[in-house]
Structure formats: structure tokens, C-alpha cells
Write an enzyme that holds these catalytic residues in place. Structure first.
Site: not given
Ligand code: NAD
Length: 514
Positions: A175, A248, A282, A375
């Protein structure tokens, strides 16, 4: 994201409502494409198909799977321009960065494909006192893995789960983020053409509800990459079915610059580490702790380097921020910091124009500011003066996050071990993510579990312990037929082996030599 309701077409489709979402380029506002919003029933159907695929895929030999994954890698490499163009348009990052992302993602696919057989080979372990046994650890596919991805690195980040899960013999339902769905669709389209077993890798598109449906669809593990807040929701949803999760999450990476560091090199690295991908990584550098003896020189050099960073345009170093919501967070952090006494030496909240942000160097920051606690995920470099490296380590470790980190200085390697984080770069930034055999992941609010490396492959395998009796011993403790006097014999053995007698001392000595 724009969600539109498409009127159903055809005479039999009247009761159907098909929702779609539009992918909008953040730099230009153009519609890059449109994808369906998959319903819970469709997500469930994808997982059911994946289960069938997993049975055949998991039964392949390692070398057969390696061959299949190499075919997919080649197809992706052939499509590198198209993939980079999609990443560039959906995410807003410069074309160069998009091409680097494709390169890095393929290095992980290549590594996982070739490494799985070694990482998952059966291990013979010592049977200890059960000398009449052969003890082995074997690794088996889990089945179907759900992968939920973010938008900041729409190919590299999910590949860290997808490639390793596939190489370990699992099927995957992916997804992608609602902001970058077309990159996900393209990855899966090319997999469908390359892999001989249908549905080994599928994509479901949509926003939070589609991700939530995947958590509930009976996958054998859910690999989530995204914000800490959403990660907690995913974990809660998965707890109903005891679905294991890999988390992650976000970061607040600290960089420490010691007095004896190469100031120019450290400043250049800080600028890159904080600003690349417009700070939307991240593992972005989000706090820089600098020894007071070199602080002024360091700040001057950072400001000079930031002055050379170009925002926007075909040759820009920084592209557009991916979403207006993220722009609002960065603006809020900058305003909060200035209100509480910080000074912006470059950029600032006023230097935001639409989705484009000029990088900000912040000084006089204090620990109560949002920019130091939460963050930021934007092009901001807070610099903090410290008296000693000990102080820098202590303050770096005060964050509830613990993803990446960086240390510069002659003793940097030793300092690295004292940093409470999943990963540390020594005299460099972010390099751990590019080394395919190093495990990647965080602690605390940054999550748990590991992608990349052998741990990343084992993360998607079921560990099985087998104890095989190869001959009989006179004393068999796994029996009700023990002779009289066994209690006394066992008591004697306890004293001899684990007490302070001569045998125990010899055993301890052997243990030390092991
Ligand atoms: P987000 O949490 O808003 O969304 C991530 C994913 O989760 C999206 O695909 C979204 O549609 C889905 N999602 C949203 N609500 C959900 C729910 N209730 N149940 C299941 N899935 C759901 O994150 P983002 O804004 O897309 O990404 C940025 C964040 O990701 C930052 O905090 C960044 O640090 C983190 N990140 C972490 C890593 C790592 O490896 N640690 C890598 C890249 C990004």
C-alpha cells in the site's frame, strides 16, 4: 490528494461507487495520474490471492527466487528513467535525487536477491548438555507480508521491506502513500511482467482506510514505514489478530561535532544531511551539537554552504515539499522557535513560497522548542553550542526518538557507541542507509525491527528450532521412567556443573575461552 467519485458506467454498475484518488505534482499542481481507492473487500481479495501465490513462491528454491528477482531488478533498471520521472513528479524532488533513489533501491533489491540463501541457511547449534541431540535452526517464509509505505522515498523506502520479504519467500501486498501511488503501481506492474508466479507482489491504493484494511486482512506480518502517530494506530489495529509488526517510524537525528573535527567537512555534511530531499528524510539531521571551541567557525561555514543551495528549477538542489501539510508543520516549527528566542541566520518562516522553502539555519535554540522536540521533516538546521562531547551525547540521547545519528571528530568511533540510536554514521552522514548489509531501523519512538542486511531478511522469516535425537543416553530426562535416586544424581550434577566445585570452575574457564 484529491478524491473524486467517478460515476459508475455500464448498465449493471448502478449500485457501485468507484472512488479514485488523484496524484498531484507538488511542484506544478499538474495531475500526474489517478488510481482507484481500494475498498476493504478488495484489499482482502488481494491478500487471498497473495496467499495462493505465497504457496508457490515459498516452494521455489533460493536460486530460483534469486533468478526471478534479478529479472525484476533488470526490468526496473531498464525503466529507470520512467521511474525517476514518476518519483520526481509525484514527490517533487529534483530529477537527480530521484535517479539516486532508483539506484539505491535497486542496490537493495540486488542485495536481498543474492543474499537470502546465505542469510537463511540452516544453522547447526550446540546441543549443550543434550549431547545425544542434533540441534538446528531453520528459517521459513512467513506467508503474506503487508507493506505500507510513506511518500518521502516512494521507491527506496518500501523496497527495503518488499525486496527482503520477497527474497525470504513471501508474497507481498503493498500500500503506497496516497501522495505517491503511481510509483508503487509502476513497481508492481514491472514485477507482474518479470515474475513467473502471478500476484506475488500486488499493490492496493488509497489513503489511511486502505492501509487500515490491510492491517485487518490477515497478513502474516505488517511492515509499516511512516509517522510515529500512524505507526501506533497500525500497531493497535494489528493487536486484535496478533499480527506481528515491523515499525520504521520518524526520527530526530542528532549530529555531534567534536572540537577536533574537520570543521569544513562536518559543516558540508550537516548541510547535506539536513537539507537533502528538502529535509524530508526519516534520517535527516535535525539537531547539530557543536563544541564551543569551533562553534563560530562551524556556523559561518554552514551559512556559507547553505547560501550555495538552490531551491527549485531544473538544476535546483532542493525541490518542492511534497505536501502543503508538511509545509505548515515546518512553518509552525520556525515560528515557534523564533517566538521563543531563536534566530534564523538564513531562510525563516517568511521564506516560504507555496510548496518551496528556502533552507533555514537556526541558532540560539532551546530544548523546549518544537524544532528540538518534534520531527520537523523540512529544510531546517538547528545548531546548538555545547561545552563537551559528554554534554552533546547526553542531549542527543534525551530525545524519545532514536533512528540515525552522526558523529564527527577524531574519537567519533568511540562516541558513536554511546549514542542511543539504531544507526550512526562516523565522519559522514546517512551512509548506513546505503550499505546494503547493514541493518536499518530505530529504537524508542523511531520503531523496532530491522530492514536491510541479514537481519532484514530474517525479519520476514519464521524461525524454527528442531531437536533431533540421534542416540540414547542412560539418563533421559524427557521420560517418566527415571530410576530411583535420579533426584540425588541431578542434585549432584547441579553442584558439579553450576556450583563452585572443580568441574564448575573448569566449565567457567572453558566458557571464557569460547
Ligand atoms: P504517514 O504515517 O502519514 O503515512 C504512512 C502510510 O500510512 C501511508 O501510506 C498512509 O496512507 C498510511 N496510513 C495512514 N493512516 C493509516 C492507518 N490508520 N492505518 C494504516 N495505514 C495508514 O507517514 P508519511 O507522512 O507518509 O511519511 C512520513 C513519515 O514517515 C515521517 O515521520 C518519516 O520519518 C517516516 N519515515 C520513516 C522511515 C524509516 O525507515 N524509519 C522511512 C521513511 C519515512
Amino acid at each position: 490528494m484529491a478524491v473524486t467519485t467517478v460515476p459508475p458506467s455500464g448498465p449493471t454498475s448502478a449500485p457501485l461507487r468507484i472512488e479514485t484518488l488523484k496524484s498531484i505534482a507538488p511542484a506544478t499542481g499538474e495531475v500526474v495520474g489517478e488510481v482507484p481507492v481500494h475498498t476493504a473487500a478488495e484489499v482482502q481479495a488481494a491478500v487471498t490471492r497473495a496467499r495462493t501465490a505465497a504457496a508457490s513462491w515459498g516452494a521455489l528454491s533460493f536460486s530460483e527466487r534469486e533468478g526471478e528477482l534479478v529479472r525484476w531488478r533488470r526490468a526496473l533498471a531498464e525503466a529507470a528513467d520512467e521511474l525517476a520521472d514518476l518519483i520526481h513528479r509525484e514527490n517533487g524532488k529534483p530529477r537527480l535525487d530521484a535517479m539516486v533513489e532508483v539506484f539505491m533501491a535497486l542496490s537493495h533489491l540486488d542485495h536481498a536477491a543474492h543474499r537470502a540463501a546465505k542469510a537463511l541457511r540452516p544453522e547447526k547449534v550446540s546441543p549443550g548438555l543434550m549431547a545425544n541431540f542434533r540441534a538446528t535452526v531453520t528459517y521459513h517464509p512467513l506467508g503474506v507480508i503487508g507493506v505500507i509505505g510513506p511518500w518521502n522515498y516512494p521507491m527506496f523506502t518500501p523496497m527495503g521491506s518488499i525486496a527482503y520479504a520477497l527474497a525470504a519467500g513471501n508474497a507481498v501486498v503493498f500500500k503506497p502513500s496516497e501522495l505517491t501511488p503511481l510509483v508503487g503501481v509502476k513497481l508492481v506492474e514491472l514485477a507482474a511482467r518479470s515474475l513467473s508466479i502471478p500476484d506475488v507482489l500486488q499493490v492496493v491504493t488509497g489513503a489511511g482506510p486502505t492501509g487500515a484494511a490491510l492491517c485487518k486482512a490477515g497478513v502474516n506480518k505488517l511492515a509499516f514505514t511512516g509517522s510515529t502517530a500512524t505507526g501506533k494506530k497500525v500497531m493497535a489495529a494489528c493487536s486484535d489478530t496478533l499480527t506481528p509488526v515491523l515499525m520504521e517510524l520518524g526520527g530526530k537525528d542528532a549530529m555531534i561535532v567534536a572540537e577536533d573535527a574537520d570543521v569544513d567537512a562536518a559543516a558540508e555534511a550537516a548541510v547535506f544531511g539536513a537539507l537533502t530531499n528538502t529535509g524530508q528524510a526519516c534520517i535527516s539531521i535535525e539537531r547539530v551539537y557543536v563544541a564551543e571551541a569551533i562553534y563560530d567557525r562551524f556556523v559561518d561555514k554552514v551559512v556559507a554552504e547553505v547560501g550555495k543551495v538552490k531551491v527549485g528549477g531544473d538544476d535546483g538542489h532542493l525541490g518542492a515539499m511534497t505536501s502543503p501539510q508538511q509545509v505548515a508543520i515546518v512553518k509552525d516549527h520556525l515560528e515557534d522557535a523564533v517566538r521563543r528566542g531563536a534566530r534564523a541566520l538564513t531562510g525563516g518562516a517568511d521564506a516560504i513560497s507555496g510548496n518551496f522553502i528556502q533552507p533555514t539555519v537556526l541558532v540560539d535554540v532551546t530544548d523546549d522548542m518544537k524544532v528540538m522536540k518534534d520531527e520537523t521533516f523540512g529544510p531546517v538546521i538547528p545548531i546548538i553550542k555545547v561545552r563537551t562531547t559528554d554534554e552533546a551525547v547526553r542531549r542527543a540521547n534525551e530525545s524519545p526518538f532514536g533512528l540515525g545519528s552522526a558523529v564527527f571528530g577524531k574519537q567519533a568511533r568511540a562516541v558513536a557507541d554511546r549514542i542511543r540510536a539504531g544507526m550512526t554514521s562516523v565522519n559522514s552522514v546517512m551512509s548506513f542507509a546505503a550499505i546494503t548489509s547493514l541493518p536499518f531501523g530505530g529504537i524508542g519512538e523511531s520503531g523496532f525491527g530491522r530492514i536491510h542486511g541479514d537481519q532484514g531478511i530474517r525479519e520476514f522469516a519464521r524461525t524454527k528450532a528442531t531437536a533431533e535425537q540421534v542416540f540414547n543416553l542412560p539418563l533421559n530426562l524427557m521420560s517418566f521412567k527415571l530410576p530411583k535416586g535420579t533426584t540425588e544424581r541431578i542434585r549432584g550434577m547441579i553442584k558439579q556443573l553450576y556450583g563452585s566445585g572443580a568441574v564448575a570452575r573448569a566449565k567457567d574457564l572453558l566458557g571464557k575461552l569460547r
